[in-house]
Design a protein around this motif. Structure first.
Motif, PDB file in Angstrom:
ATOM      1  N   LEU A 189     -20.610  16.698 -36.219  1.00  0.00           N
ATOM      2  CA  LEU A 189     -20.117  15.338 -36.015  1.00  0.00           C
ATOM      3  C   LEU A 189     -18.628  15.321 -36.320  1.00  0.00           C
ATOM      4  O   LEU A 189     -18.205  15.691 -37.420  1.00  0.00           O
ATOM      5  CB  LEU A 189     -20.863  14.372 -36.941  1.00  0.00           C
ATOM      6  N   GLY A 190     -17.819  14.913 -35.339  1.00  0.00           N
ATOM      7  CA  GLY A 190     -16.371  14.950 -35.496  1.00  0.00           C
ATOM      8  C   GLY A 190     -15.743  13.576 -35.505  1.00  0.00           C
ATOM      9  O   GLY A 190     -16.139  12.689 -34.754  1.00  0.00           O
ATOM     10  N   GLN A 191     -14.746  13.433 -36.385  1.00  0.00           N
ATOM     11  CA  GLN A 191     -14.003  12.179 -36.482  1.00  0.00           C
ATOM     12  C   GLN A 191     -12.651  12.456 -37.122  1.00  0.00           C
ATOM     13  O   GLN A 191     -12.585  13.113 -38.157  1.00  0.00           O
ATOM     14  CB  GLN A 191     -14.781  11.177 -37.342  1.00  0.00           C
ATOM     15  N   ASP A 192     -11.583  11.974 -36.508  1.00  0.00           N
ATOM     16  CA  ASP A 192     -10.217  12.092 -37.044  1.00  0.00           C
ATOM     17  C   ASP A 192      -9.861  13.528 -37.443  1.00  0.00           C
ATOM     18  O   ASP A 192      -9.264  13.759 -38.491  1.00  0.00           O
ATOM     19  CB  ASP A 192     -10.032  11.175 -38.258  1.00  0.00           C
ATOM     20  N   GLY A 193     -10.237  14.499 -36.629  1.00  0.00           N
ATOM     21  CA  GLY A 193      -9.910  15.884 -36.919  1.00  0.00           C
ATOM     22  C   GLY A 193     -10.819  16.556 -37.927  1.00  0.00           C
ATOM     23  O   GLY A 193     -10.667  17.729 -38.209  1.00  0.00           O
TER      24      GLY A 193
END
Length: 128
Positions: free
Chosen positions: A73-77
């Motif tokens: 799960l990816g968010q803001d790098g």
């Protein structure tokens, strides 16, 4: 094996053998243990000292691991990589994370399925 090779149990008196018999499995268990703390709230997930807001995800990647599917799960790098099995062991935890993933995908999070070539049902695992 050493009992047959040395024709007896004299190997049991050797302290280096006992050290190897205890140390090697302990080290292997420590490195293979993926059951680190997993916590989730209404809008967040914590795993391996990383926090991520599940309702604001930018990418959802399903990858085939050695023994199970992994979910990145990816968010803001930042990216949280976790085994799906570990999440699904606790239904309440899985519900929190799953609802956040569905909300993020509905709002435009990119879904990447690395398992498509190996398993056509990987995406259906998430029902996205």
């Amino acid at each position: 094996m050493l009992t047959f090779k040395r024709w007896g149990f004299d190997w049991a008196a050797d302290w280096t053998m006992w050290l190897a018999l205890i140390l090697i499995p302990t080290v292997l268990t420590a490195f293979m243990n993926n059951d680190r703390l997993i916590a989730a709230g209404a809008h967040w997930l914590y795993h391996k000292r990383r926090w991520i807001r599940t309702y604001e995800l930018e990418s959802v990647r399903v990858a085939s691991g050695l023994t199970a599917n992994d979910l990145a799960l990816g968010q803001d790098g930042r990216e949280v990589l976790i085994r799906v099995d570990n999440l699904q062991e606790n239904p309440a935890l899985w519900d929190l994370v799953y609802n956040g993933i569905r909300h993020s995908v509905a709002n435009g999070a990119k879904v990447i399925d690395d398992t498509a070539a190996k398993s056509p049902s990987a995406r259906s695992m998430l029902n996205l």
